[in-house]
Design a protein around this motif. Sequence first.
Motif, mmCIF file in Angstrom:
data_model
loop_
_atom_site.group_PDB
_atom_site.id
_atom_site.type_symbol
_atom_site.label_atom_id
_atom_site.label_comp_id
_atom_site.label_asym_id
_atom_site.label_seq_id
_atom_site.Cartn_x
_atom_site.Cartn_y
_atom_site.Cartn_z
ATOM 1 N N GLU A 23 14.193 -61.802 78.120
ATOM 2 C CA GLU A 23 15.359 -60.909 78.180
ATOM 3 C C GLU A 23 15.874 -60.498 76.804
ATOM 4 O O GLU A 23 16.837 -59.738 76.714
ATOM 5 C CB GLU A 23 16.464 -61.584 79.007
ATOM 6 N N ASP A 24 15.260 -61.030 75.753
ATOM 7 C CA ASP A 24 15.614 -60.662 74.394
ATOM 8 C C ASP A 24 17.123 -60.818 74.129
ATOM 9 O O ASP A 24 17.820 -59.879 73.754
ATOM 10 C CB ASP A 24 15.169 -59.206 74.137
ATOM 11 N N VAL A 25 17.629 -62.033 74.394
ATOM 12 C CA VAL A 25 19.046 -62.333 74.151
ATOM 13 C C VAL A 25 19.125 -63.511 73.171
ATOM 14 O O VAL A 25 18.141 -64.243 72.998
ATOM 15 C CB VAL A 25 19.792 -62.716 75.468
ATOM 16 N N PRO A 26 20.286 -63.730 72.512
ATOM 17 C CA PRO A 26 20.415 -64.890 71.623
ATOM 18 C C PRO A 26 20.278 -66.210 72.388
ATOM 19 O O PRO A 26 20.539 -66.261 73.599
ATOM 20 C CB PRO A 26 21.835 -64.753 71.050
ATOM 21 N N TYR A 27 19.902 -67.256 71.656
ATOM 22 C CA TYR A 27 19.654 -68.565 72.275
ATOM 23 C C TYR A 27 20.844 -69.045 73.123
ATOM 24 O O TYR A 27 20.661 -69.504 74.256
ATOM 25 C CB TYR A 27 19.331 -69.600 71.184
ATOM 26 N N LEU A 28 22.057 -68.936 72.566
ATOM 27 C CA LEU A 28 23.217 -69.484 73.293
ATOM 28 C C LEU A 28 23.468 -68.741 74.608
ATOM 29 O O LEU A 28 23.873 -69.352 75.602
ATOM 30 C CB LEU A 28 24.477 -69.482 72.417
ATOM 31 N N MET A 84 23.101 -73.191 67.533
ATOM 32 C CA MET A 84 24.033 -72.877 66.444
ATOM 33 C C MET A 84 23.379 -73.014 65.072
ATOM 34 O O MET A 84 23.936 -72.568 64.079
ATOM 35 C CB MET A 84 25.245 -73.804 66.489
ATOM 36 N N LYS A 85 22.224 -73.659 65.038
ATOM 37 C CA LYS A 85 21.551 -73.918 63.763
ATOM 38 C C LYS A 85 21.324 -72.611 63.002
ATOM 39 O O LYS A 85 20.887 -71.627 63.588
ATOM 40 C CB LYS A 85 20.201 -74.586 64.028
ATOM 41 N N GLY A 86 21.651 -72.632 61.751
ATOM 42 C CA GLY A 86 21.376 -71.433 60.955
ATOM 43 C C GLY A 86 22.453 -70.379 61.056
ATOM 44 O O GLY A 86 22.447 -69.404 60.333
ATOM 45 N N GLN A 87 23.407 -70.575 61.993
ATOM 46 C CA GLN A 87 24.497 -69.594 62.068
ATOM 47 C C GLN A 87 25.466 -69.863 60.945
ATOM 48 O O GLN A 87 25.796 -71.014 60.663
ATOM 49 C CB GLN A 87 25.234 -69.727 63.397
ATOM 50 N N THR A 88 25.948 -68.804 60.333
ATOM 51 C CA THR A 88 26.810 -69.030 59.177
ATOM 52 C C THR A 88 28.281 -69.123 59.559
ATOM 53 O O THR A 88 29.068 -69.655 58.808
ATOM 54 C CB THR A 88 26.641 -67.896 58.146
ATOM 55 N N GLN A 89 28.621 -68.614 60.752
ATOM 56 C CA GLN A 89 30.050 -68.630 61.106
ATOM 57 C C GLN A 89 30.527 -70.059 61.267
ATOM 58 O O GLN A 89 30.103 -70.760 62.184
ATOM 59 C CB GLN A 89 30.269 -67.917 62.434
ATOM 60 N N GLN A 90 31.427 -70.441 60.388
ATOM 61 C CA GLN A 90 31.839 -71.832 60.377
ATOM 62 C C GLN A 90 32.582 -72.233 61.646
ATOM 63 O O GLN A 90 32.517 -73.373 62.067
ATOM 64 C CB GLN A 90 32.716 -72.090 59.157
ATOM 65 N N HIS A 91 33.246 -71.261 62.271
ATOM 66 C CA HIS A 91 34.026 -71.618 63.452
ATOM 67 C C HIS A 91 33.133 -72.009 64.623
ATOM 68 O O HIS A 91 33.598 -72.510 65.627
ATOM 69 C CB HIS A 91 34.982 -70.485 63.836
#
Length: 328
Positions: A23-28, A84-91
């Motif tokens: 489906e070509d969507v983000p992992y989360l 979340m790995k590699g995501q830069t958004q700290q929140h």
Amino acid sequence: MEQQIETLFKWLDETTELIIKQEDVPYLDGLVAASELLIYRDLPDDLEEGYHNQLQTQIKKIDLSEYTAEMRRKALQLAILKGMKGQTQQHHYITPDTVGMFIGYLVQRFIGKDQPYTLFDPACGTANLLFAVLNQQESLKASIKSYGSEVDPTLIQLAYINANLQEKEVEYFHQDSLKPILLEPVDVVTSDLPVGYYPDDVTAQAYELKAEEDHSFSHHLFIEQSIKYTKEGGYLFFVVPSMLFENDQKEKLQSFLKEHTHIVGLLQLPETMFKHDSMRKSIFILQKKGEATKDPKKVMLADLPSFKDAKAMENVLQQLNQWFENER
Ligand code: SAM
């Protein structure tokens, strides 16, 4: 237990990978869909045949009833961490397990085992902290009414999934928690606070802890908002920067806390958990003032050792026991 968590995590991960590929969507987002599949075991009619069969095979491989609520929370947490790995958004950071379990222990010590109560996390994210706390309250799972609020759409979806996967009831608010919340004051607040500047200066105007110039600190506003939604005599357990009182707004914060709360404890989280000393966090415990409340004889202070160091941890727990004895 470890083995079962691993099996459930692998199932979630494999199914998520199948979904994101197709489906070509983000992992989360794929993880939300995979978890729904696990809970409802139902597929939409319009899927392409090969994909439908692959998912059907996945469903047949797993029986959710073989896993306890804690196993389900931990397996989902592992998958969320992968996403979340590699995501830069700290929140997007999820509260670590060890911290959640330690706060769970503290909540139980302060509130007692036989007391029904209401619990609120105004920055609930994926609700990992909320459930780590809830799952520690063994004797009275049924009588804790819980609430969570979160602004991020993906995270609140993961929070829903977390509740459904564990078959627990939590009332969620998908909103900016610094705006009014349709919630009666609760007995206990637990929250790993978002740290930084709050961009909405208009909403910040309603707060005593707003900055006079520029943006306000969101963690300060969150503390004020949480106190507002706590009953008199209720307790608040925050994860805050250890440098909470080292900025130009500190006097305002200190006098606000003095007026509305009793400062009960400040426990520094283990140094080993943080890359830099400046990023270190602490557990900050407050009690909202009420008619029958008073300052503790002594503030509970501790520098927590690594959670892996069983002996040192035992030592700290003994000190905490002593603190509770003295406060009686
Ligand atoms: N305890 C959470 C968990 O275990 O997943 C993680 C909490 S994280 C450190 C802080 C959370 O605050 C983030 O999920 C972020 O999206 C949320 N947040 C930041 N500003 C907010 C706001 N104004 N209203 C509601 N939530 C907010």
